[in-house]
Design an enzyme around this catalytic site. Structure first.
Site, PDB file in Angstrom:
ATOM      1  N   ARG A 154      12.460   3.528   0.785  1.00  0.00           N
ATOM      2  CA  ARG A 154      11.158   3.598   0.116  1.00  0.00           C
ATOM      3  C   ARG A 154      11.310   3.888  -1.378  1.00  0.00           C
ATOM      4  O   ARG A 154      12.174   4.637  -1.794  1.00  0.00           O
ATOM      5  CB  ARG A 154      10.283   4.709   0.726  1.00  0.00           C
ATOM      6  CG  ARG A 154       9.813   4.476   2.120  1.00  0.00           C
ATOM      7  CD  ARG A 154       8.955   5.634   2.625  1.00  0.00           C
ATOM      8  NE  ARG A 154       7.686   5.740   1.899  1.00  0.00           N
ATOM      9  CZ  ARG A 154       7.345   6.774   1.155  1.00  0.00           C
ATOM     10  NH1 ARG A 154       8.171   7.795   0.968  1.00  0.00           N
ATOM     11  NH2 ARG A 154       6.169   6.800   0.544  1.00  0.00           N
ATOM     12  N   GLY A 157       0.851  -1.172   0.000  1.00  0.00           N
ATOM     13  CA  GLY A 157       0.000   0.000   0.000  1.00  0.00           C
ATOM     14  C   GLY A 157       0.893   1.229   0.000  1.00  0.00           C
ATOM     15  O   GLY A 157       1.838   1.306  -0.780  1.00  0.00           O
ATOM     16  N   GLU A 158       0.650   2.159   0.892  1.00  0.00           N
ATOM     17  CA  GLU A 158       1.477   3.352   1.016  1.00  0.00           C
ATOM     18  C   GLU A 158       1.874   3.463   2.480  1.00  0.00           C
ATOM     19  O   GLU A 158       1.036   3.647   3.359  1.00  0.00           O
ATOM     20  CB  GLU A 158       0.687   4.579   0.561  1.00  0.00           C
ATOM     21  CG  GLU A 158       1.543   5.671  -0.059  1.00  0.00           C
ATOM     22  CD  GLU A 158       2.418   6.359   0.970  1.00  0.00           C
ATOM     23  OE1 GLU A 158       3.604   6.629   0.678  1.00  0.00           O
ATOM     24  OE2 GLU A 158       1.910   6.625   2.084  1.00  0.00           O
ATOM     25  N   GLU A 164       1.287 -11.885  -3.396  1.00  0.00           N
ATOM     26  CA  GLU A 164      -0.163 -12.116  -3.390  1.00  0.00           C
ATOM     27  C   GLU A 164      -0.818 -11.869  -4.738  1.00  0.00           C
ATOM     28  O   GLU A 164      -1.950 -12.310  -4.962  1.00  0.00           O
ATOM     29  CB  GLU A 164      -0.831 -11.245  -2.311  1.00  0.00           C
ATOM     30  CG  GLU A 164      -0.981  -9.779  -2.661  1.00  0.00           C
ATOM     31  CD  GLU A 164       0.279  -8.956  -2.472  1.00  0.00           C
ATOM     32  OE1 GLU A 164       0.205  -7.724  -2.679  1.00  0.00           O
ATOM     33  OE2 GLU A 164       1.329  -9.535  -2.126  1.00  0.00           O
ATOM     34  N   CYS A 202       6.150  -5.338   0.585  1.00  0.00           N
ATOM     35  CA  CYS A 202       6.297  -3.988   0.033  1.00  0.00           C
ATOM     36  C   CYS A 202       6.181  -2.946   1.149  1.00  0.00           C
ATOM     37  O   CYS A 202       7.093  -2.804   1.954  1.00  0.00           O
ATOM     38  CB  CYS A 202       5.302  -3.759  -1.100  1.00  0.00           C
ATOM     39  SG  CYS A 202       5.746  -2.361  -2.164  1.00  0.00           S
ATOM     40  N   ARG A 213       6.502   0.029  -7.192  1.00  0.00           N
ATOM     41  CA  ARG A 213       7.021   1.109  -6.326  1.00  0.00           C
ATOM     42  C   ARG A 213       7.724   0.487  -5.117  1.00  0.00           C
ATOM     43  O   ARG A 213       7.506   0.894  -3.964  1.00  0.00           O
ATOM     44  CB  ARG A 213       5.890   2.040  -5.877  1.00  0.00           C
ATOM     45  CG  ARG A 213       5.257   2.842  -6.973  1.00  0.00           C
ATOM     46  CD  ARG A 213       4.147   3.741  -6.436  1.00  0.00           C
ATOM     47  NE  ARG A 213       4.653   4.706  -5.480  1.00  0.00           N
ATOM     48  CZ  ARG A 213       3.898   5.386  -4.625  1.00  0.00           C
ATOM     49  NH1 ARG A 213       2.597   5.191  -4.595  1.00  0.00           N
ATOM     50  NH2 ARG A 213       4.434   6.255  -3.794  1.00  0.00           N
ATOM     51  N   HIS A 261       5.347  -8.308  -4.293  1.00  0.00           N
ATOM     52  CA  HIS A 261       3.952  -8.632  -3.977  1.00  0.00           C
ATOM     53  C   HIS A 261       3.636 -10.084  -4.375  1.00  0.00           C
ATOM     54  O   HIS A 261       3.109 -10.315  -5.456  1.00  0.00           O
ATOM     55  CB  HIS A 261       3.005  -7.703  -4.739  1.00  0.00           C
ATOM     56  CG  HIS A 261       3.008  -6.288  -4.268  1.00  0.00           C
ATOM     57  ND1 HIS A 261       2.089  -5.811  -3.358  1.00  0.00           N
ATOM     58  CD2 HIS A 261       3.814  -5.248  -4.573  1.00  0.00           C
ATOM     59  CE1 HIS A 261       2.331  -4.520  -3.135  1.00  0.00           C
ATOM     60  NE2 HIS A 261       3.372  -4.157  -3.862  1.00  0.00           N
TER      61      HIS A 261
END
Length: 214
Positions: free
Chosen positions: A108, A47-48, A190, A79, A138, A188
């Site tokens: 990051r 996510g962020e 998933e 992530c 990202r 990721h």
């Protein structure tokens, strides 16, 4: 069948739950402390990370999660989840908080912006079979690991041509680590049909002594 929670404040919650179910666990969303108390393991999704840090504090979950991690609750961060587990975060916000569960330095957005996302095959220590198809969006990378941290995977040199210095270190950048009951990946798992990373984590949960809070 262990009960594993997915932190459901932001990020790819549904796909993590699907992968955990495929790996033999009972997956539940975690949005409040009572739900956290009922799980034997926790996934912190992508996510962020700065937004996730704020939401954890808004929902009064930051300290309860930190305390359970300190008590040995198995955790897997992907992530942004990797960033949340680090004890040092580079290129983050001044007010950003992380759990410090893994002694490592994470940068990051190290591989670039959304347009620099990429996929590549990597070998992961402890996961048998063909190389794992890793999806980086990202994504961060690990710049330092402390004592007791096992490096499980690196991105091959040159795999991410747009990432600044992606292959500068011998063997490429670190993208998966484990420290005791803590697992973290830059990528990721998933979003692929391959559930082997989640199977690895479910195995960690089965081998731990971190049942629900009484």
């Amino acid at each position: 069948m262990p009960t594993i929670g997915v932190l459901a404040l932001q990020g790819d919650v549904v796909d993590h739950m699907r992968a955990l179910e495929a790996a033999g666990a009972r997956a539940v969303p975690v949005r409040r402390e009572s739900e956290l108390d009922a799980v034997e393991g926790l996934v912190i999704p992508g996510g962020e990370s700065t937004t996730m840090s704020k939401l954890l504090q808004i929902f009064d979950l930051f300290e309860p999660v930190r305390k359970r991690l300190d008590a040995g609750l198995p955790v897997f961060g992907s992530c942004a989840g990797m960033i949340m587990l680090a004890d040092e975060v580079l290129d983050g916000r001044a007010d950003q908080r992380s759990f410090g569960a893994i002694p490592m330095t994470v940068r990051r957005n190290a591989f670039g912006r959304q347009v620099d996302s990429f996929e590549t095959e990597i070998g992961i220590d402890g996961i048998e079979g063909e190389p794992f198809r890793a999806v980086f969006i990202r994504a961060p990378w690990v710049e330092r690991v402390g004592a007791g941290v096992q490096v499980l995977a690196r991105v091959p040199a040159g795999a991410a041509d747009s990432g600044a210095g992606a292959g500068e270190e011998q063997g490429g950048r670190i993208v998966a680590v484990r420290a005791g009951a803590c697992l973290a990946t830059s990528f990721h798992p998933e979003v692929t049909p391959d559930a082997r990373v989640h199977e690895y984590f479910v195995g960690m949960v089965r081998g731990a002594d971190a049942g629900p809070v009484e």
